[in-house]
Enzyme design. Structure first.
Site, PDB file in Angstrom:
ATOM      1  N   GLY A  48     -11.365 -52.384 155.872  1.00 52.16           N
ATOM      2  CA  GLY A  48     -10.390 -53.097 156.691  1.00 52.16           C
ATOM      3  C   GLY A  48      -9.126 -52.270 156.730  1.00 52.16           C
ATOM      4  N   GLU A  49      -7.980 -52.916 156.719  1.00 51.80           N
ATOM      5  CA  GLU A  49      -6.691 -52.231 156.679  1.00 51.80           C
ATOM      6  C   GLU A  49      -6.106 -52.417 155.281  1.00 51.80           C
ATOM      7  OE1 GLU A  49      -3.532 -50.418 156.505  1.00 51.80           O
ATOM      8  OE2 GLU A  49      -4.743 -50.074 158.302  1.00 51.80           O
ATOM      9  N   SER A  50      -6.034 -51.328 154.526  1.00 59.24           N
ATOM     10  CA  SER A  50      -5.689 -51.440 153.109  1.00 59.24           C
ATOM     11  C   SER A  50      -4.299 -52.019 152.882  1.00 59.24           C
ATOM     12  CB  SER A  50      -5.815 -50.081 152.409  1.00 59.24           C
ATOM     13  OG  SER A  50      -4.892 -49.145 152.931  1.00 59.24           O
ATOM     14  N   CYS A  80     -14.313 -48.063 151.798  1.00 57.67           N
ATOM     15  CA  CYS A  80     -13.236 -47.631 152.695  1.00 57.67           C
ATOM     16  C   CYS A  80     -11.885 -48.158 152.199  1.00 57.67           C
ATOM     17  CB  CYS A  80     -13.540 -48.043 154.130  1.00 57.67           C
ATOM     18  SG  CYS A  80     -12.567 -47.121 155.355  1.00 57.67           S
ATOM     19  N   ARG A 112      -5.749 -41.348 152.319  1.00 50.22           N
ATOM     20  CA  ARG A 112      -5.986 -42.183 153.495  1.00 50.22           C
ATOM     21  C   ARG A 112      -6.222 -41.343 154.742  1.00 50.22           C
ATOM     22  NH1 ARG A 112      -2.978 -47.455 153.924  1.00 50.22           N
ATOM     23  NH2 ARG A 112      -2.585 -46.643 156.000  1.00 50.22           N
ATOM     24  N   ILE A 140     -14.939 -44.693 159.508  1.00 45.63           N
ATOM     25  CA  ILE A 140     -13.934 -45.229 160.426  1.00 45.63           C
ATOM     26  C   ILE A 140     -12.569 -45.129 159.737  1.00 45.63           C
ATOM     27  CG2 ILE A 140     -13.145 -47.229 161.758  1.00 45.63           C
ATOM     28  CD1 ILE A 140     -16.036 -48.283 161.635  1.00 45.63           C
ATOM     29  N   ARG A 141     -11.699 -44.252 160.222  1.00 46.94           N
ATOM     30  CA  ARG A 141     -10.391 -44.025 159.575  1.00 46.94           C
ATOM     31  C   ARG A 141     -10.584 -43.884 158.065  1.00 46.94           C
ATOM     32  NH1 ARG A 141      -6.044 -48.300 160.970  1.00 46.94           N
ATOM     33  NH2 ARG A 141      -4.769 -46.722 159.947  1.00 46.94           N
ATOM     34  N   HIS A 176     -18.553 -47.136 155.592  1.00 48.40           N
ATOM     35  CA  HIS A 176     -18.849 -48.557 155.785  1.00 48.40           C
ATOM     36  C   HIS A 176     -20.357 -48.813 155.737  1.00 48.40           C
ATOM     37  CE1 HIS A 176     -14.897 -50.206 157.166  1.00 48.40           C
ATOM     38  NE2 HIS A 176     -14.668 -48.922 157.415  1.00 48.40           N
ATOM     39  N   GLU A 178     -21.826 -51.548 155.157  1.00 51.75           N
ATOM     40  CA  GLU A 178     -22.115 -52.883 155.675  1.00 51.75           C
ATOM     41  C   GLU A 178     -22.320 -52.894 157.192  1.00 51.75           C
ATOM     42  OE1 GLU A 178     -17.710 -52.446 156.234  1.00 51.75           O
ATOM     43  OE2 GLU A 178     -19.219 -51.779 154.783  1.00 51.75           O
TER      44      GLU A 178
END
Length: 199
Positions: A48-50, A80, A112, A140-141, A176, A178
């Site tokens: 997600g967004e850490s 991630c 990051r 992803i990022r 990721h 999942e």
């Protein structure tokens, strides 16, 4: 008895992790408050967004309870953003966020966005130690794992950089798992949960 696991459900891809684990027979609880950790054997910190997840963890008072959960033998898996939350040090956080909040349990540095921004996302067949065929890793990022300590076992690298590691009852990956139909890393986490807790 099937393992009783939690997935941190504040932001990000927690539903996908829950589905994969439930398909494998685990009982899964969504964790949003410290009380939700009660009785669990393992906890997934999803992608997600850490910085967003970290802020929500602070608001929920989850930092110390998760550290205590791990100290008592609970297994943790960060994917991630979850890897970033586990790391001892974090580099590459935007200046406006200051020092990245983290659990500081994994003896390594997370950098990051090491593979670029959202537009640079990619999928690659990844060779993972212990798996007999490549894993379809979705980046992803994605962060990267740097300067792993002596207790950190590197299970996979991409471009010469560590992207999957294990340290005791910690598992951390930069991608990721999942977001694929391949459940082998979730099976790996279930084996880690089932392993005897060191005394």
């Amino acid at each position: 008895m099937s393992p009783h696991l939690g997935v941190l459900a504040l932001q990000g891809a927690f539903r996908e992790h829950r589905l994969r684990l439930e398909i494998l027979g685990a009982r899964v609880r969504e964790v949003r408050l410290p009380a939700d950790l009660e009785g669990l054997q393992g906890l997934v910190l999803p992608g997600g967004e850490s910085t967003t997840i970290a802020g929500l963890m602070t608001a929920a008072g989850l930092w110390d309870p998760i550290r205590a959960f791990h100290a008592a033998g609970g297994a943790l898996w960060g994917s991630c953003a979850g890897l970033i939350l586990l790391a001892r040090e974090v580099e590459g956080a935007p200046p406006q966020f200051g020092r990245q909040d983290r659990l500081a349990l994994l003896d390594a540095t997370a950098r990051r966005n090491a593979f670029g921004r959202q537009a640079d996302s990619f999928r690659v067949p990844l060779q993972i130690r212990g798996l007999d065929a490549p894993f379809p890793a979705v980046f992803i990022r994605a962060p990267v794992i740097e300067r792993p300590g002596p207790s950190v076992e590197v299970l996979a690298e991409y471009g010469g950089r560590a992207v999957l590691v294990r340290q005791g009852r910690l598992l951390a990956c930069a991608f990721h798992p999942e977001l694929t139909a391949d459940a082998r890393l979730h099976e790996l986490f279930l084996r880690l949960v089932a392993a005897p807790v060191p005394t």
